[in-house]
Motif scaffolding. Structure first.
Motif, mmCIF file in Angstrom:
data_model
loop_
_atom_site.group_PDB
_atom_site.id
_atom_site.type_symbol
_atom_site.label_atom_id
_atom_site.label_comp_id
_atom_site.label_asym_id
_atom_site.label_seq_id
_atom_site.Cartn_x
_atom_site.Cartn_y
_atom_site.Cartn_z
ATOM 1 N N UNK A 159 103.423 32.079 56.719
ATOM 2 C CA UNK A 159 104.183 31.692 55.538
ATOM 3 C C UNK A 159 105.400 30.913 56.032
ATOM 4 N N UNK A 160 105.561 29.683 55.576
ATOM 5 C CA UNK A 160 106.624 28.805 56.050
ATOM 6 C C UNK A 160 107.655 28.546 54.946
ATOM 7 N N UNK A 161 108.913 28.515 55.331
ATOM 8 C CA UNK A 161 109.980 28.175 54.391
ATOM 9 C C UNK A 161 111.276 27.965 55.147
ATOM 10 N N UNK A 162 112.098 27.076 54.654
ATOM 11 C CA UNK A 162 113.380 26.758 55.279
ATOM 12 C C UNK A 162 114.507 27.090 54.299
ATOM 13 N N UNK A 163 115.631 27.591 54.829
ATOM 14 C CA UNK A 163 116.782 27.895 53.977
ATOM 15 C C UNK A 163 116.466 29.007 52.999
ATOM 16 N N UNK A 164 116.747 28.773 51.704
ATOM 17 C CA UNK A 164 116.480 29.780 50.693
ATOM 18 C C UNK A 164 115.009 30.134 50.600
ATOM 19 N N UNK A 165 114.136 29.163 50.849
ATOM 20 C CA UNK A 165 112.699 29.431 50.792
ATOM 21 C C UNK A 165 112.250 30.329 51.940
ATOM 22 N N UNK A 166 113.006 30.348 53.041
ATOM 23 C CA UNK A 166 112.697 31.269 54.139
ATOM 24 C C UNK A 166 112.874 32.713 53.686
ATOM 25 N N UNK A 167 113.851 32.938 52.804
ATOM 26 C CA UNK A 167 114.055 34.286 52.252
ATOM 27 C C UNK A 167 112.827 34.694 51.440
ATOM 28 N N UNK A 168 112.314 33.744 50.648
ATOM 29 C CA UNK A 168 111.116 34.026 49.860
ATOM 30 C C UNK A 168 109.916 34.287 50.773
ATOM 31 N N UNK A 169 109.809 33.509 51.854
ATOM 32 C CA UNK A 169 108.720 33.712 52.810
ATOM 33 C C UNK A 169 108.790 35.106 53.418
ATOM 34 N N UNK A 170 109.987 35.535 53.784
ATOM 35 C CA UNK A 170 110.169 36.875 54.341
ATOM 36 C C UNK A 170 109.821 37.964 53.344
ATOM 37 N N UNK A 171 110.141 37.737 52.083
ATOM 38 C CA UNK A 171 109.825 38.709 51.040
ATOM 39 C C UNK A 171 108.318 38.900 50.922
ATOM 40 N N UNK A 172 107.574 37.792 50.873
ATOM 41 C CA UNK A 172 106.126 37.893 50.748
ATOM 42 C C UNK A 172 105.506 38.505 52.001
ATOM 43 N N UNK A 173 105.999 38.106 53.158
ATOM 44 C CA UNK A 173 105.465 38.649 54.407
ATOM 45 C C UNK A 173 105.623 40.169 54.458
ATOM 46 N N UNK A 174 106.812 40.666 54.092
ATOM 47 C CA UNK A 174 107.067 42.099 54.132
ATOM 48 C C UNK A 174 106.144 42.881 53.218
ATOM 49 N N UNK A 175 105.888 42.342 52.029
ATOM 50 C CA UNK A 175 105.031 43.043 51.084
ATOM 51 C C UNK A 175 103.583 43.068 51.563
ATOM 52 N N UNK A 176 103.086 41.900 51.990
ATOM 53 C CA UNK A 176 101.686 41.818 52.399
ATOM 54 C C UNK A 176 101.415 42.597 53.678
ATOM 55 N N UNK A 177 102.352 42.568 54.598
ATOM 56 C CA UNK A 177 102.171 43.289 55.856
ATOM 57 C C UNK A 177 102.023 44.784 55.596
ATOM 58 N N UNK A 178 102.758 45.273 54.595
ATOM 59 C CA UNK A 178 102.717 46.705 54.292
ATOM 60 C C UNK A 178 101.355 47.139 53.766
ATOM 61 N N UNK A 179 100.590 46.211 53.193
ATOM 62 C CA UNK A 179 99.265 46.600 52.685
ATOM 63 C C UNK A 179 98.152 46.089 53.607
ATOM 64 N N UNK A 180 98.500 45.784 54.853
ATOM 65 C CA UNK A 180 97.494 45.530 55.854
ATOM 66 C C UNK A 180 97.156 44.088 56.147
#
Length: 325
Positions: A159-180
């Motif tokens: 998941x790629x994002x720069x600046x504010x979109x990097x925050x969104x990328x981190x949000x999605x990564x954290x959620x998906x990683x938790x469900x495998x």
């Protein structure tokens, strides 16, 4: 330092004596009392308000067809002790104008510096609701479902994002990683390009960019596409370079001009897309998702302070006692 202190003192003096009037307001207020020579100065200033910042007192007098002494008398007539303080007043006016212009550009047309907190809350709520409704209306649910299935079955997700979109990328990564899901987020172009180059046809890559024109995000998603990954763009600009790189684009509501340049309603639209993807991915293998969520919750449970039994009742009791006392 001495010059700075002097200028600050002059600004303070000018501000303290202007009684809320701009230089042009002072000129107009005294115009009827001015002799012909001063009227020439007034006409010049009303036509070119910033002229004193660029011209010496002699140059201003020459352009107005009068003398430096007349300029000094003009300054005193409109309430300044001399040409230097007058120039500070002009600079202060321009600064105030620039501040309002900057506010309109950077904060937006829907908000005003004088708004009450209640008005700010109401405007924010309206804009966020509008953005969410517009985004929901744009969904191609078949395409979003296809993206969710690809994520649920992929070998590797970038998941790629720069600046504010990097925050969104981190949000999605954290959620998906938790469900495998083997998900990774990249806000640094070097790391992102390296990871993208290792993608394959069994990988998925998502680029998040509000404008769809952030070069680094376009480069990372393009590299992943070249490596064979299934690519998705999340952006409001469906004709952007990011969209052109992606196999599927999930659109978000175009940001309103109410809040610029990094408009909060865009973030809420992006979060709605992320929430939808997360839930649809979770549905793909509900039993496994539930087990992983339970396991991760158990793993961190020891780091959460337990609620005290009856605490809410205690608060209610104290509130009632306060009302009765």
């Amino acid at each position: 330092m001495t010059i700075w202190i002097f200028m600050m003192a002059m600004v303070s003096q000018a501000t303290a004596t202007d009684n809320g009037l701009t230089v042009s307001g002072r000129v107009k207020a005294r115009l009827a009392d001015m002799p012909a020579a001063m009227t020439k100065i007034a006409d010049l200033l009303l036509e070119s308000p910033s002229a004193p910042l660029e011209l010496s007192i002699t140059e201003l007098a020459d352009q107005a067809g009068t003398s430096a002494a007349t300029v000094t008398r003009f300054c005193k007539l409109i309430g300044y002790s001399g040409y230097t303080q007058f120039r500070v007043g002009v600079a202060s006016d321009i600064g105030r104008g620039d501040a309002h212009e900057s506010w309109s550009t950077d904060i937006g047309r829907e908000f005003h510096p004088e708004d009450t907190p209640r008005e700010v809350v109401r405007t924010l709520l309206n804009e966020h609701v509008r953005a969410l409704e517009a985004t929901a209306g744009m969904f191609d649910l078949d395409a979003v479902q296809a993206v969710a299935r690809a994520i649920a079955t992929c070998r590797h997700l970038d998941i790629y994002g720069i600046g504010g979109s990097a925050v969104m990328a981190g949000e999605l990564q954290g959620r998906l990683y938790r469900i495998g899901v083997n998900a990774h987020c990249w806000g640094d172009v070097h790391g992102g390009l390296t990871s993208a180059s290792l993608q394959s046809k069994n990988s998925v890559a998502i680029g998040i960019s509000n404008s769809g024109r952030t070069d680094e995000t376009v480069q990372m998603l393009s590299q992943a596409a070249s490596a064979g990954a299934f690519t998705i763009a999340i952006t409001h600009e469906t004709s952007s370079p990011l969209s052109a790189t992606a196999d599927i684009t999930i659109g978000t509501a175009a940001p309103d001009l109410y809040l610029q340049p990094d408009d909060l309603s865009a973030k809420h639209s992006q979060l709605m897309v992320l929430d939808l993807l997360y839930l649809l991915v979770a549905q793909e293998n509900f039993a496994e998702t539930a087990a992983k969520l339970a396991a991760s919750a158990m793993a961190v449970s020891g780091h959460r302070r337990p609620r005290r039994p009856g605490r809410e009742n205690d608060r209610l009791s104290l509130r009632i006692q306060g009302d009765l006392s």
